[in-house]
Write an enzyme that holds these catalytic residues in place. Sequence first.
Site, PDB file in Angstrom:
ATOM      1  N   ASP A 264       0.849  -1.196   0.000  1.00 31.27           N
ATOM      2  CA  ASP A 264       0.000   0.000   0.000  1.00 31.27           C
ATOM      3  C   ASP A 264       0.881   1.240   0.000  1.00 31.27           C
ATOM      4  O   ASP A 264       1.967   1.215  -0.587  1.00 31.27           O
ATOM      5  CB  ASP A 264      -0.917  -0.039   1.236  1.00 31.27           C
ATOM      6  CG  ASP A 264      -2.273   0.601   0.990  1.00 31.27           C
ATOM      7  OD1 ASP A 264      -2.300   1.824   0.804  1.00 31.27           O
ATOM      8  OD2 ASP A 264      -3.290  -0.109   0.984  1.00 31.27           O
TER       9      ASP A 264
ATOM     10  N   SER B  46     -11.271  -0.895  -0.394  1.00 30.29           N
ATOM     11  CA  SER B  46      -9.978  -0.863   0.288  1.00 30.29           C
ATOM     12  C   SER B  46     -10.126  -1.149   1.772  1.00 30.29           C
ATOM     13  O   SER B  46      -9.225  -1.688   2.409  1.00 30.29           O
ATOM     14  CB  SER B  46      -9.324   0.508   0.118  1.00 30.29           C
ATOM     15  OG  SER B  46      -8.831   0.695  -1.171  1.00 30.29           O
TER      16      SER B  46
ATOM     17  N   HIS C 247      -3.356   5.804   3.696  1.00 31.01           N
ATOM     18  CA  HIS C 247      -4.242   4.697   3.334  1.00 31.01           C
ATOM     19  C   HIS C 247      -3.726   3.365   3.885  1.00 31.01           C
ATOM     20  O   HIS C 247      -4.483   2.575   4.448  1.00 31.01           O
ATOM     21  CB  HIS C 247      -4.342   4.673   1.814  1.00 31.01           C
ATOM     22  CG  HIS C 247      -5.316   3.717   1.239  1.00 31.01           C
ATOM     23  ND1 HIS C 247      -4.986   2.400   0.942  1.00 31.01           N
ATOM     24  CD2 HIS C 247      -6.603   3.868   0.867  1.00 31.01           C
ATOM     25  CE1 HIS C 247      -6.031   1.807   0.416  1.00 31.01           C
ATOM     26  NE2 HIS C 247      -7.023   2.661   0.356  1.00 31.01           N
TER      27      HIS C 247
END
Length: 853
Positions: A251, A487, A305
């Site tokens: 990520d 996600s 994220h």
Amino acid sequence: MPGMRIARYLPVAALCATLPFITGLEACLGLCDFESDPACEDPERAQVLGTVTVPESSGASFGLPGSFVRVEPSFARALANAVADEVAKLPPTGRPLQKGARRPHQSDANLVPSEKTRVEHFRPGEVIVRAREPARERKAELSRALEYELTDVFDEPVMVDVRLCGTSTRCLADLRTKDGKPLDLEATAEAVLVLSRSPLLLYAEKNLILQAAAQPNDEFFTMQWHYAAMDLPAAWDVTQGSDDITAVVIDTGILVAHPDLEARVTTLGADLIDDPEVARDGDGRDDNGDDDGDEACGSGCHSHHGSHVAGTMGAATDNGSMVAGVTWAGRLIPARALGAGGGSLADIADAIEWAVGNDVDGVSRNPYPADVINMSLGGYGESSAMNDAVADAVATGCIVVVAAGNDATDASEFTPANAPDAITVASHGNTGPDRATARKASYSNFGAKVDVAAPGGEQSEDVDGDGQNDGVLSTVEDYVTFYQGTSMASPHVAGIAMLLKSLDPSIDQEQARQILTSTASSDLDCPEGCGAGRVSAARAVHAIGGDLDGPFVIASPSIVRVGRGQLETPVIFKNIGATATDVALDVGGEDRGSCHLDRDGGNLAPDETVIGTVAIDRNESADDRGECTVTATFGQQSAEARVVWTADEVQALTVVDVGAVRIDGDGALTVERYVTTSAVQQFEYKLFNLTPGEYLVVGLVDVNADGDYDDDVDAIGIFQPTGGGDEGCTQASCGRLTVTAGQTVTGADFTVAPGFGGGDDDTGGTGDGQLGDACTDSNQCSGGLYCEPDLPGGYCTTDCAGDADCPDGGLCFSLAAATGEEYTLCLESCTAPSDCRTGEGYTCDADSTCYPG
């Protein structure tokens, strides 16, 4: 006003003149995003900071705080409509990014842009090649051979440099013109077509850019509805994870020093981003997977994220702080492959190879090969390189979990969601009193490639009515926030995979897929196809031990919190086993004498639930504290739900919308800035970067969650710089705040309270105006009526929502089409046009009402 303080900044010119010795460098150089980043203060504009006081929802009957200002109904409605209009302009997530430490907030920074362009995005001048023979030690030879393949294809010679190899045969090649410039997108695509036919290669493909696709004692565990939605607490009775299991998060990296993650991050991991501009850390690949930011929400504003994903998989749990993770034990390792603008397919594929312990150019070998990989990322297209990398990982025994994508289309069109060996996860939302069955999230991809769905959130909703939009709560910056997306769904399943591996380390990809799909619940509204349905952590882990062959009852959720003012709550038990069973319900615990259950049990078929209502004996203000338990006994086993009541505010008043409403020269109301604050933020707010001018600072609460602010139960408040009074304030009499450039106003505190326009004491106007008469102020209307300024010439009327009746000679009508606001009010009835104010645009329509237009 006591407590209000004004600070001033130097003008921009003075700031820039002192560079680089002062703060504000980013502002002077234009690097700040003044419209989305509250921490980025424009010295040419003003800041207003304060705290909102929010009494309990029943406060109107006990007296309101002295700082509460009664707002005249017509003006309150005008303010509410102005803020509602601004809210309607926001994206579907419903809340703008609220940046700041120690404040959970709603954010859409993780979302893929809404345009469904379905266009491949790839790196110009970069091609991924898979050689038929080992190439890592023969890069120069392969480079020359591929240059020969491209001879005469373009007007000028193309230079090929095979420079990064993720495996012995899969490498990244740079294609440049003779003057060193990368081939443009069109030429790169043409080169891929030519090289894909080369006898030296198994394939050649573009280097696609993919995008990031949001009982422990943790502080905000009860806000993590998404764990109960997949029956996780019942899984923790079997396993909470194992220190021997390693999960790699591919990520944006992980904030390795985050206070709720640092105990779980075993090594610094790796940064697989080859391009320094994408990496933003000053170099290319290195052995540091810390998150240096992706600017996903603007200059200097980062989604973090990967940290949010990692927190769902394994935030430090049962530590009394922040949030819980799906697992309580196990290694988390960052493989950073997404940076500014996303990440390249070559970097991501190499991250997969690195994760499972293979040699990859530019980084050291991973000392802890992954048992589980999560990839909450994706992009439109297909990729043999991605498919190969996933297959390589699966071949080691690793479980690879990927997000389905956020484009509301078929997941088979996106990589890595369409990788044949991947476990692909769609997203669903929350359930609540009015929605027993979870729905596929509006943005989620779907289709035959999806294996299961998991909680990913739907931030435009508050289905369970807890006052928080239904996003997934996890770790970012140095605290926590709400995100939504596939996600956020994928790491829930990756966390379950870690739990499965802790019970049986030999479980491989296909065995994990079989367990997850065979134990998933079909109780999911997803007509487009979401695989086997809604994933269940409890079913999955209990299936390994054969616990589900008979009946098995769980509490869902296992902790039920009841806030101030609430006197009852439902408790839910679900049979996740294969056979029916009789269930007996009993009340116990320290304060069992105060809890009264409305049923004593029932028979539960597989997948069936029994819902009981617990009534609680509380003091007159319902602000006491206590706890009892409800136990469901089936055979020789039992499940338990804790019911905890507190003196905290009821959840309906835990989110306040605060607007800076500018009063223009013509008296028009314009919302300059709109933010939200909540109980988790101690109701502190910041209205940032306001244009100099005259404002009202307004707080509004949609108590009944009907999408409007103007019902009797809703709450409103206005900041009064010079103090408030008992009389209802109008646009002319309400306190106004004038702000100037470079000014920061602090201590702008005020109260919002239930009872729109002043609560139950308001009985409407004191004038002679009857239903349908023209007006400019509610005092011109008779008792029980108010002036609706949105209608031509004003209109004396009253709300007729629910069971409310209209006065004699009136009919209830929805004015959604006429005003754009979905609320009902009373219109004057008519039999002929002459009965209406035709000169002001009213007609006697087919419904026999004087309708505007």
